[in-house]
Write a protein that holds these residues in place. Structure first.
Motif, PDB file in Angstrom:
ATOM      1  N   ALA A 170       0.828  -1.213   0.000  1.00 47.68           N
ATOM      2  CA  ALA A 170       0.000   0.000   0.000  1.00 47.68           C
ATOM      3  C   ALA A 170       0.860   1.260   0.000  1.00 47.68           C
ATOM      4  O   ALA A 170       1.978   1.273   0.511  1.00 47.68           O
ATOM      5  N   LYS A 171       0.286   2.306  -0.560  1.00 45.64           N
ATOM      6  CA  LYS A 171       0.916   3.622  -0.558  1.00 45.64           C
ATOM      7  C   LYS A 171       0.964   4.136   0.876  1.00 45.64           C
ATOM      8  O   LYS A 171       0.050   3.924   1.668  1.00 45.64           O
ATOM      9  N   GLY A 172       2.037   4.842   1.202  1.00 48.39           N
ATOM     10  CA  GLY A 172       2.209   5.381   2.545  1.00 48.39           C
ATOM     11  C   GLY A 172       1.382   6.626   2.792  1.00 48.39           C
ATOM     12  O   GLY A 172       0.515   6.994   2.002  1.00 48.39           O
ATOM     13  N   THR A 173       1.694   7.303   3.893  1.00 45.45           N
ATOM     14  CA  THR A 173       0.952   8.481   4.324  1.00 45.45           C
ATOM     15  C   THR A 173       1.762   9.745   4.038  1.00 45.45           C
ATOM     16  O   THR A 173       2.971   9.775   4.240  1.00 45.45           O
ATOM     17  N   ASP A 174       1.059  10.781   3.582  1.00 49.40           N
ATOM     18  CA  ASP A 174       1.699  12.070   3.334  1.00 49.40           C
ATOM     19  C   ASP A 174       2.276  12.633   4.629  1.00 49.40           C
ATOM     20  O   ASP A 174       1.774  12.365   5.719  1.00 49.40           O
TER      21      ASP A 174
END
Length: 182
Positions: free
Chosen positions: A138-142
């Protein structure tokens, strides 16, 4: 005969009215009111700027204005590769608060284990923050509200980990954005 004359007069009047209304409609359609807007557009001075880091050659770092491209980042299957200093961010103005946004992560992500970007200050040699770009499928957090002081330079360290199933043709494309309030 008079009936034909009456119908003929009515037809002539109707035809005259029809032609007159068409002429008025055509003339009305050709009238316009104009409003104008002009703008003088200049080039904005940027407070933040990208700079090549010490690993720029191995990372394929290319800088064109506000875009820094890292074109040759690689990592081994079932292993880790770290690029300690491929690109830097310099603050040329007063203290700046910005956000580091993970815009997109695409490609063969099924074989990607993780991508982590670590931020370090070159001025104080201090660790700033880890930015998990990709992990566990999954894509990480900004990262928001990062504060870079006047005349400070931060280096972006990239850590790349592929799964053992990765093959040499696998590729992942990452797009990060630095959002600075105007």
């Amino acid at each position: 005969m008079e009936l034909k004359k009456i119908l003929s007069n009515r037809s002539t009047k109707f035809l005259t009215l029809l032609l007159t209304s068409m002429l008025i409609a055509t003339a009305s359609a050709a009238l316009y009111d104009y409003m104008f807007q002009t703008g003088t557009i200049g080039v904005q001075a940027m407070t933040l700027e990208w700079q090549k880091g010490a690993d720029n050659a191995t990372a394929g770092t290319q800088i064109a204005g506000v875009t820094a491209s890292l074109t040759t980042l690689k990592g081994p299957p079932n292993g880790t590769r770290v690029y300690t200093d491929p690109v830097r961010l310099k603050n040329k103005g007063s203290q700046v608060t910005f956000d580091l946004l993970i815009d997109t992560v695409s490609g063969n992500t099924v074989n990607m284990s993780s991508i982590i970007v670590r931020l370090y200050s070159l001025n104080t040699t201090a660790y700033i923050r880890n930015v998990t770009v990709w992990s566990n499928g999954a894509k990480g957090t900004d990262e928001t509200n990062l504060i870079i002081p006047l005349n400070h330079i931060w280096r972006f360290e990239w850590e790349i980990k592929w799964k053992s199933t990765a093959v040499i043709s696998d590729q992942v494309i990452v797009n990060l954005k630095v959002r600075v309030p105007a």
